[in-house]
Design a protein around this motif. Sequence first.
Motif, short mmCIF file in Angstrom:
data_model
loop_
_atom_site.label_atom_id
_atom_site.label_comp_id
_atom_site.label_asym_id
_atom_site.label_seq_id
_atom_site.Cartn_x
_atom_site.Cartn_y
_atom_site.Cartn_z
N VAL A 23 -13.54 -48.40 15.79
CA VAL A 23 -13.68 -48.96 14.45
C VAL A 23 -12.34 -48.86 13.73
O VAL A 23 -11.50 -48.04 14.08
CB VAL A 23 -14.79 -48.23 13.65
N GLY B 74 -13.12 -57.61 12.24
CA GLY B 74 -14.32 -58.33 12.64
C GLY B 74 -14.17 -59.01 13.99
O GLY B 74 -15.12 -59.12 14.75
N ASP C 272 -15.36 -52.75 16.81
CA ASP C 272 -16.81 -52.54 16.83
C ASP C 272 -17.36 -52.13 15.48
O ASP C 272 -18.57 -51.97 15.31
CB ASP C 272 -17.16 -51.45 17.86
N GLY C 273 -16.47 -51.96 14.51
CA GLY C 273 -16.91 -51.59 13.18
C GLY C 273 -15.73 -51.49 12.25
O GLY C 273 -14.56 -51.54 12.66
N THR C 274 -16.03 -51.36 10.96
CA THR C 274 -15.00 -51.25 9.94
C THR C 274 -15.36 -50.13 8.98
O THR C 274 -16.51 -49.99 8.59
CB THR C 274 -14.86 -52.56 9.14
N ARG D 280 -15.52 -62.15 12.95
CA ARG D 280 -16.54 -62.06 14.00
C ARG D 280 -16.86 -63.42 14.60
O ARG D 280 -17.15 -63.53 15.79
CB ARG D 280 -17.81 -61.43 13.44
N ARG E 138 -17.28 -59.64 19.96
CA ARG E 138 -17.92 -58.34 19.91
C ARG E 138 -19.41 -58.51 19.62
O ARG E 138 -19.79 -59.29 18.74
CB ARG E 138 -17.29 -57.43 18.85
N HIS F 266 -21.32 -55.07 14.97
CA HIS F 266 -20.26 -54.56 14.10
C HIS F 266 -20.91 -53.63 13.07
O HIS F 266 -21.81 -54.02 12.33
CB HIS F 266 -19.54 -55.70 13.39
#
Length: 350
Positions: free
Chosen positions: A162, A175, A179-181, A203, A208, A211
């Motif tokens: 992330v 995105g 895999d995340g923010t 995204r 991916r 997210h």
Amino acid sequence: MTEDRTGPRIGFMFDRGRSPEELTGFAALLEELGADDLWVVEDLGWTGSISSAALALAATRTLRVGVGIAPVALRNAALLAMEVGNLARVHPGRLAAGVGHGVPEWMRKVGAEPARKLAMLEETIVAVRGLLAGDEVELHGRAVTVDGVRLVHPPAVLPPIVTGVVRPRSLELSGRVADGTILAEGAGPAEVVDALAHIDRGRSAGDRPAHELIVFAFLHVDDDRDRASEAVREVMAGQAAWLGVEPSAVYGMVGPASAIPAQVEALHQAGADTVVLRPIGTDPDAQTRAAMAALAHWVLRVVTLVVGRRTEGSGRQYGCTVRVTAERGCGCCLPDRARVRGRISTCWRC
């Protein structure tokens, strides 16, 4: 064990101002209280995130530990993959690897400010993910070089990578490749919605499968709102200056514990999957307990435990499925700690 979740994951940050020797006790407290996550930081001069994560993981059994964040300009991609891979292999499914640009001023202090920040972040994520997957990575990028390297002991379960980023272009990059923010302390529901617009744009151009949006938030519990505001005034002002907003625009859980559930829910409704509270001020452990007690009355955790054959003290054996409904504050609903006597509606401690 399966879980029907009605709200976001709840985590807490180990504040950089606390002594490192307090970390393992805080991690154990969070696990006891039933929190989902513990997040550690890597701020120049304070502490290293990988060693902190290792301490917290070794001191717990179920808690997810997040790195928030390791600056890619300071961490060579191959070395970062080796460190993260070790932790992820020994503690499968319990690590979230956070990376970011790093604070420019701090990176300049150690001669590590990159010329191509976006390229370095993206290429580091790509290289680290490939190495963790067990691939031989060949990457000659604009900012990162990995020339035919493979991990000898890759993890069986890949940890999510992330990013902790702020600006629109970085959010879009996150995105697309992460895999995340992580959104830094101060982001409220409006900022969550705005960030998600940039993340979703990325995204749509990436591949991916999922997210996770993780939102950090200040926490200071006090029934006296004026006293609470005064206690966090300096911290809020500093964060506001860093974000480029007025102090009044910095979102946080500051005041009575009874207000916390609604504030967490507001972030969740805006799109936060995980809310990480950062206790500031005196007695962070007491603030953590108060926050979890308030959230226990807001979110019910429904857990199905499939328990194999167990031998009780009487010598009789039990093989059954136990359905446990417990408030989030309960940390005892685990297969090896539940007292099984047929089919019950609550765990023995509840």
